[in-house]
Design an enzyme around this catalytic site. Structure first.
Site, PDB file in Angstrom:
ATOM      1  N   LYS A 134       0.870  -1.202  -0.035  1.00 18.18           N
ATOM      2  CA  LYS A 134       0.037  -0.149  -0.116  1.00 18.18           C
ATOM      3  C   LYS A 134       1.025   1.364   0.035  1.00 18.18           C
ATOM      4  CE  LYS A 134      -3.602   2.399   0.866  1.00 18.18           C
ATOM      5  NZ  LYS A 134      -4.295   3.043  -0.572  1.00 18.18           N
TER       6      LYS A 134
ATOM      7  N   CYS B  11      -2.703   9.108  -7.343  1.00 23.08           N
ATOM      8  CA  CYS B  11      -4.016   8.929  -6.627  1.00 23.08           C
ATOM      9  C   CYS B  11      -5.162   9.846  -6.869  1.00 23.08           C
ATOM     10  CB  CYS B  11      -3.878   9.043  -5.157  1.00 23.08           C
ATOM     11  SG  CYS B  11      -5.365   8.860  -4.024  1.00 23.08           S
TER      12      CYS B  11
ATOM     13  N   ASN C  76      -3.144   4.022 -12.611  1.00 21.93           N
ATOM     14  CA  ASN C  76      -4.048   4.167 -11.604  1.00 21.93           C
ATOM     15  C   ASN C  76      -5.425   4.086 -11.896  1.00 21.93           C
ATOM     16  OD1 ASN C  76      -4.815   4.509  -8.818  1.00 21.93           O
ATOM     17  ND2 ASN C  76      -2.733   5.723  -8.460  1.00 21.93           N
TER      18      ASN C  76
HETATM   19  O1  RRO Z   1      -5.796   5.279  -0.829  1.00 23.01           O
HETATM   20  C1  RRO Z   1      -6.439   5.502  -1.778  1.00 23.01           C
HETATM   21  O2  RRO Z   1      -7.729   5.913  -1.777  1.00 23.01           O
HETATM   22  C2  RRO Z   1      -6.217   5.331  -3.404  1.00 23.01           C
HETATM   23  C3  RRO Z   1      -4.821   5.386  -3.847  1.00 23.01           C
HETATM   24 BR1  RRO Z   1      -3.345   5.848  -2.566  1.00 23.01          BR
HETATM   25  C4  RRO Z   1      -4.580   5.479  -5.025  1.00 23.01           C
HETATM   26  O3  RRO Z   1      -3.355   5.620  -5.541  1.00 23.01           O
HETATM   27  N1  RRO Z   1      -5.766   4.995  -6.028  1.00 23.01           N
HETATM   28  C5  RRO Z   1      -6.732   4.870  -5.394  1.00 23.01           C
HETATM   29  O4  RRO Z   1      -7.663   4.448  -6.397  1.00 23.01           O
HETATM   30  N2  RRO Z   1      -7.017   4.962  -4.121  1.00 23.01           N
END
Ligand code: RRO
Length: 306
Positions: free
Chosen positions: A47, A131, A193
């Site tokens: 993560k 993100c 992503n």
């Molecule tokens: O943690 C999130 O809400 C998240 C991340 Br870091 C990301 O890179 N892509 C996503 O869809 N959720």
């Protein structure tokens, strides 16, 4: 399953097969990373980890969509200082490479976190500059070639391990961003992503997610990811790691043909379980054998031939 047909090298990182756990799914603990490797993944990605601990967004953080999931977790993570213990433990446990996903709010932050992750044993890092729903990080960095270049350059100068950059599809030209990342020193690119999305409940007449807006993953975005990989492959020379809706070996093969040297699997773990990795590699191996290829490397980008 390990055959020489499936082994690949991504920016010097040796993988027994071209599948990886995508960041964000089960990547918090050494134990879950171990269960993914046991399911046949060629590498694990954690993560995304930041400098400081973060709680993330209020529930609901995930909602089912047609052919996918919409999430807005909000980068919940324990912060790198606590996470180094998990990296140590994962390195003791895993026989596959461990890639640490990193996010920051400035180039200096990315650099600091990467340094700690590599010192703790990360075999590579993946910069999350994509993100779709956290302010001042993620796609706010990855949508701006100038800011992105600064982040990648700074990290590349200090990191002693391969640096992957995970790109956002939520841009006008993914190629422009890909080229900026490569010029700044990215060793490989991960595409893509999640796609910015939302869900509204007709009964309550309100957005479903706590954050209202989130990122769509799963089969719904596979054609978008495939197009991004195809376009990027025509413009850069570094390896591309495909991500977005890979569920079957056929999906993986299509990604290789578009130009990916490896694929990441995330949402499919929720629908198929961790052994989805073995199903994908076995199917790919049979496909390669049937078609007379000695290595998966031989089909990377093959759909571009004229
Ligand atoms: O943690 C999130 O809400 C998240 C991340 Br870091 C990301 O890179 N892509 C996503 O869809 N959720």
């Amino acid at each position: 399953m390990v055959t020489s047909r499936l082994s690949v090298s991504i920016a010097g990182l040796q993988l027994e097969n071209p599948t990886m756990l995508a960041s964000g799914i089960l990547g918090y603990s050494a134990e879950t990373l171990g269960s993914i490797a046991a399911g046949g993944a060629g590498a694990d990605i954690t993560k995304s980890i930041g400098l400081k601990p973060r709680v993330g967004y209020a529930n609901p953080t995930v909602v089912q969509a047609n052919c996918g999931l919409i999430n807005a977790m909000g980068l919940p993570n324990p912060g790198i200082d606590e996470f180094v213990e998990e990296i140590h433990e994962a390195k003791r446990l895993l026989s596959v490479p461990l890639i640490v996903s990193v996010y920051g709010f400035s180039a200096e932050e990315y650099e600091k976190i990467v340094k700690k992750a590599v010192e703790a044993g990360a075999d590579a890092v993946e910069l999350n500059v994509s993100c779709p729903h956290v302010k001042e990080t993620g796609s706010e960095i990855g949508q701006n070639p100038k800011v992105l270049s600064e982040v990648v350059r700074k990290v590349r100068c200090t990191a002693k391990k391969p640096v992957f950059v995970k790109l956002s599809p939520n841009v006008t030209s993914i190629c422009e961003v890909a080229e900026a990342a490569v010029e700044a020193g990215a060793d490989a690119l991960t595409a893509i992503n999640t796609v910015k999305a939302m869900a509204i409940d007709a009964e309550t007449m309100m957005p479903v997610l706590g954050n209202k807006v989130g990122g769509l993953s799963g089969p719904a975005i596979k054609p978008i990811a495939l197009r991004c990989i195809y376009e990027i492959y025509e413009r850069v020379k570094v390896p591309i790691i495909g991500c977005g809706g890979v569920t079957s070996w056929q999906d993986a093969v299509e990604y290789f043909l578009a130009g990916a040297s490896a694929v990441q699997v995330g949402t499919a773990i929720a629908t198929e379980g961790p052994t989805v990795f073995r199903t994908i590699t076995r199917g790919t191996d049979v496909y390669l054998k049937t078609k007379g290829f000695a290595s998966v490397r031989e089909i990377v980008g093959l759909s571009h031939r004229r």
